[in-house]
Design a protein around this motif. Structure first.
Motif, PDB file in Angstrom:
ATOM      1  N   HIS A 819      75.966 -33.169   4.160  1.00  0.00           N
ATOM      2  CA  HIS A 819      75.050 -32.297   4.839  1.00  0.00           C
ATOM      3  C   HIS A 819      74.028 -31.442   4.244  1.00  0.00           C
ATOM      4  O   HIS A 819      72.559 -31.488   4.433  1.00  0.00           O
ATOM      5  N   ARG A 820      74.455 -30.874   3.145  1.00  0.00           N
ATOM      6  CA  ARG A 820      73.392 -30.242   1.965  1.00  0.00           C
ATOM      7  C   ARG A 820      72.485 -31.063   1.519  1.00  0.00           C
ATOM      8  O   ARG A 820      71.291 -30.746   1.347  1.00  0.00           O
ATOM      9  N   LEU A 821      73.106 -32.354   1.277  1.00  0.00           N
ATOM     10  CA  LEU A 821      71.981 -33.571   0.862  1.00  0.00           C
ATOM     11  C   LEU A 821      70.943 -33.860   1.743  1.00  0.00           C
ATOM     12  O   LEU A 821      69.671 -33.906   1.254  1.00  0.00           O
ATOM     13  N   ARG A 822      71.351 -34.081   2.696  1.00  0.00           N
ATOM     14  CA  ARG A 822      70.216 -34.303   4.095  1.00  0.00           C
ATOM     15  C   ARG A 822      69.361 -33.032   4.098  1.00  0.00           C
ATOM     16  O   ARG A 822      68.413 -33.234   4.502  1.00  0.00           O
ATOM     17  N   ASP A 823      69.903 -31.612   4.161  1.00  0.00           N
ATOM     18  CA  ASP A 823      69.128 -30.796   4.326  1.00  0.00           C
ATOM     19  C   ASP A 823      67.895 -30.547   2.973  1.00  0.00           C
ATOM     20  O   ASP A 823      66.816 -30.560   3.263  1.00  0.00           O
ATOM     21  N   ALA A 824      68.491 -30.953   1.728  1.00  0.00           N
ATOM     22  CA  ALA A 824      67.719 -30.943   0.755  1.00  0.00           C
ATOM     23  C   ALA A 824      66.584 -31.995   0.843  1.00  0.00           C
ATOM     24  O   ALA A 824      65.420 -31.861   0.589  1.00  0.00           O
ATOM     25  N   ARG A 825      67.056 -33.238   1.239  1.00  0.00           N
ATOM     26  CA  ARG A 825      65.820 -34.214   1.451  1.00  0.00           C
ATOM     27  C   ARG A 825      64.734 -34.028   2.588  1.00  0.00           C
ATOM     28  O   ARG A 825      63.792 -34.233   2.206  1.00  0.00           O
ATOM     29  N   ARG A 826      65.357 -33.193   3.737  1.00  0.00           N
ATOM     30  CA  ARG A 826      64.357 -32.693   4.698  1.00  0.00           C
ATOM     31  C   ARG A 826      63.376 -31.637   4.092  1.00  0.00           C
ATOM     32  O   ARG A 826      62.379 -31.709   4.502  1.00  0.00           O
TER      33      ARG A 826
END
Length: 835
Positions: A819-826
């Protein structure tokens, strides 16, 4: 059926029948295919049943299918057949081997332990009876077809004969010399085992055992006679010759392999004895005797190589060549000084290569040439350390620049080199270079039918090696002769010029992928020689200007004349480095301090910027990067003095801005110039002791921001970093450094408020520069203000709490990693969409 299908297909191709007739034909063929498929499936089922029930009688095959071809179906595996004999055979071999081992152990124990409990007659009778029975048993077993059992009993029988010899010496001849008796016993045993193995030809052990026993008679005899080292060498060599005869004319693979291994061991030991004696001989007569041993060993090895297989012939031929050269070279070595011994062996190798150059159709001749090549390569390795000393010795001058030109070249070499042993080095390198050049000019000799490209590749490599070694010989020659300093420096400069001429001439118009070996070698050696003579010229001021000036002209001219882009880039880079050395020397000559001479280096960088405008080709980046290296040196020189560092930074910013005029350099050079100008301003403020940098930076920031706003109105697609980055950084960064060392609260408060406003503006108008710069400064200011309280809180907490909190944090982050990785990508995508 296959023929029917093919026939039908051919008929169909030749004559197309009516549809009804064609349909009937296809139906008949499909019925036949289905019947054949059923037959094959039934056969498969029957075979699976056989495999699953191999121990049971074979079930009858259903429906009597047609017998398959003999090559297609294997015969059924029946109980007791060949397919089931492997496991019992392996078990049988293990049992027989263990039984034979136990018999051997029992015989040894009986001989050594229980021997004294019986009288002389009983002892002799028991051991003789057991030995005779053990030797006779294999013959009886072989007649009955029990070859494995006979082979297992042959090993104890051979061991018993050894015990008989031991018993005979202990009882019948205890007073004789043990070594002499062992030598005679080994000869008798080797002869007896050979006869026994020949009589019982089906046994595989006696003949190899006889070959092993044959290694000891002469060696033990020489030991008993207290022979000299040369006597041991002859004993080993005669044994190796006998082993070679067995290899060539012996019967059976086992005995020939065993004899071959023994021949290699004894032959190599004999040659080593001769080599050591030849090298340590102090006169020609004392070197002749081991030389004869080496020559006879070479003849034996060559005779064996002439009739052996190719891979063995190559090795034996190489040993023969090495032994012959060691024999002759050992005699020649005594006639020359000690340091010239390598030349004696090298001459032998060259003569041997010249004699056998056209006689390499057989593997033995190729092996001899390989041995000569080994000697040549070894002589080159011996001659390389002096060449390395000439190349690396002048590095000591880097710590004592312009101390004065010495009279002789050896005085400029700071390394402790044994100059007395250096005279042979240029001779060796020159001779090997001549050999390689002759190989390059001669017609390629090799295996008939070999590809022409391989021969061309060898000739190119030989020419390249000749050039490299010839250059090394000329490089070492002045030091070997202890020539004058000026003459040695001039000679090295001339060598560099010659290498550049070869490189430019060999690379004219050729693409980089098809560089000739000679030109490529010159391309590598030329910069290396330039570096060596350049360091050597640092002994005096005049030599430095002369050498680097000449090198600058040579490499610049080579860069102009070369036609290959990569080669032009290399030469241009070396020319720029030479210009940097000249500029550095100018600063030293003017009496400037190190930091004061830094701006002088930027003259070279400015020239490379102008050349970048003029060249406008693939060579331009190489020239500009070399100039940038000069700018980095200037910055490093100016670091001790902040005012000069600010000046050099500003000058570098000017040069970067000039480079940014070119469209293809605008993006990189533009950012670089802005960074350099801001760094110059910050360093200047620090050097001037300014405590309120905002008074100097805000007058720059405000008009810069106004220019940025106008730029965005004219070009809405422009980056916010280009428009607002330099102006904001001009004030935010110096103020941040000042706030971190400021003990008052006003500056951090004002800077934090300004950073917060900038961050909000960046988020509102989607400007990346404002958001990142403002947010970064705000975070650092906040961290600075909260740091004392954090330290106090950390000191009041238990020591176990911070690790525990860190562990919990890691667990939380790990559990929500995706989830944090997706947030970082966003977040990355959102920042990327900003200007």
């Amino acid at each position: 059926m296959y023929e029917r299908v093919v026939g039908a297909t051919l008929t169909y191709m030749e004559h197309v029948p009516p549809p009804a007739e064609e349909l009937a034909l296809l139906d008949r063929e499909l019925v036949q295919l289905d019947a054949r498929r059923v037959q094959l499936l039934n056969r498969r089922t029957w075979l699976l049943t056989v495999l699953q029930q191999q121990a049971a009688p074979l079930p009858p095959f259903p429906r009597h299918p047609p017998s398959p071809p003999a090559w297609h179906y294997p015969a059924p595996l029946r109980p007791g057949g060949p397919g089931r004999a492997a496991a019992p055979r392996s078990a049988q071999n293990v049992l027989l081997s263990l039984g034979g081992l136990l018999l051997i152990i029992a015989a040894i124990a009986f001989t050594l332990v229980s021997w004294g409990a019986m009288g002389i007659g009983g002892r002799s009778a028991v051991l003789a009876a057991v030995t005779v029975g053990a030797l006779a048993a294999p013959a009886v077993l072989l007649k009955r077809g029990l070859s494995s059992t006979a082979e297992s009993l042959a090993a104890p029988a051979l061991v018993l004969t050894v015990l008989d010899a031991y018993a005979l010496h202990a009882v019948a001849a205890p007073g004789t010399d043990g070594l002499a008796f062992a030598a005679v016993a080994a000869a008798v045993l080797a002869t007896g085992w050979a006869a026994y193995g020949t009589a019982l030809g089906k046994l595989r052990l006696p003949l190899p055992a006889a070959a092993v026993a044959g290694q000891f008679p002469l060696l033990l005899g020489a030991w008993a006679a207290e022979a000299s080292a040369l006597g041991f060498g002859w004993a080993l060599l005669v044994t190796a010759a006998a082993d070679t005869a067995v290899v060539l004319w012996g019967k059976g693979l086992g005995v020939r392999v065993t004899a071959g291994l023994c021949a290699v061991v004894t032959g190599v030991l004999a040659l080593l004895v001769g080599l050591v004696m030849s090298v340590s001989a102090d006169g020609a007569l004392s070197a002749v005797r081991p030389g004869v041993l080496l020559l006879v060993g070479a003849a034996v090895a060559l005779f064996g190589a002439w009739r052996a297989r190719r891979e063995f012939a190559l090795v034996a031929g190489c040993l023969a060549g090495l032994a012959a050269m060691a024999a002759v070279g050992g005699v020649l070595r005594t006639a020359v000084p000690e340091h010239w011994a390598v030349v004696a062996y090298l001459v032998c190798a060259v003569v041997l290569m010249a004699v056998l150059r056209t006689q390499v159709s057989r593997p033995a001749g190729q092996g001899v040439l390989a041995g000569a090549a080994v000697v040549v390569a070894g002589s080159v390795l011996v001659a390389l350390p002096p060449a390395a000393a000439v190349l690396l010795g002048p590095l000591s001058l880097l710590t004592d620049v312009w101390s004065g030109a010495p009279d002789r070249i050896r005085e400029a070499m700071g390394m402790s080199v044994p100059w007395s042993g250096m005279a042979a080095s240029p001779v060796v390198l020159a001779v090997v270079a001549g050999v390689l050049f002759a190989a390059h000019r001669s017609r390629p000799v090799g295996v008939p039918g070999a590809p022409v490209a391989a021969g061309a590749g060898w000739r190119g490599g030989a020419a390249a090696g000749a050039l490299c070694l010839g250059w090394g010989a000329l490089l070492v020659l002045p030091a070997a002769l202890d020539a004058g300093y000026v003459l040695a420096v001039a000679a090295q400069v001339v060598l560099v010029a010659g290498l550049l001429l070869v490189a430019v001439h060999g690379l004219s118009g050729a693409p980089l992928t098809s560089l000739s070996a000679v030109a490529a070698t010159a391309l590598v050696c030329a910069p290396a020689g330039a570096a060596a003579v350049g360091v050597l010229s640092l002994a005096s001021e005049a030599a430095t200007y002369t050498v680097f000036g000449v090198l600058l002209g040579l490499f610049a001219g080579a860069a102009v004349r070369a036609r290959v882009t990569a080669v032009r880039a290399v030469f241009a880079c070396v020319a720029v480095l030479c210009a940097i050395m000249v500029a550095s020397a100018v600063g030293t000559s003017l009496g400037l301090a190190v930091h004061e001479g830094a701006p002088v280096l930027l003259v070279v960088t400015a020239v490379t910027v102008l050349l970048g405008f003029r060249l406008r080709g693939p060579v331009s980046p190489a020239v500009e990067l070399s100039g940038a290296f000069g700018a980095l040196l200037a910055l490093a020189m100016a670091v001790p003095s902040p005012p000069f560092l600010a000046l050099v930074l500003a000058l570098c910013g000017v040069l970067a801005a000039a480079t940014a005029v070119r469209p293809e350099r605008r993006q990189v050079a533009g950012y670089l110039s802005a960074v350099l100008f801001m760094a110059a301003m910050w360093v200047r403020l620090v050097a001037s002791g300014v405590t309120v940098p905002e008074a100097y930076t805000l007058p720059v920031t405000v008009p810069a921001l106004v220019v940025g706003v106008l730029r965005l109105r004219r070009d809405p697609a422009a980056s916010s970093w280009t428009a607002f980055g330099p102006g904001l950084a001009a004030t935010l960064v110096p103020s941040l450094f000042a706030a971190w060392v400021d003990t008052e609260w006003l500056r951090p408060l004002l800077l934090g408020v300004a950073a917060l406003v900038i961050t909000l503006l960046g988020a509102r108008f989607r400007l990346q520069a404002l958001l990142l710069l403002g947010g970064g400064v705000l975070a650092l200011v906040t961290l600075h203000e909260l740091a004392p309280y954090v330290v106090q809180v950390a000191g009041a907490l238990p020591r176990w709490l911070p690790p525990a909190l860190a562990g919990v944090l890691l667990l939380v982050v790990g559990a929500t990693y995706e989830h944090r990785l997706r947030d970082a990508r966003r977040l990355r995508d959102a920042l990327g969409r900003m200007r």
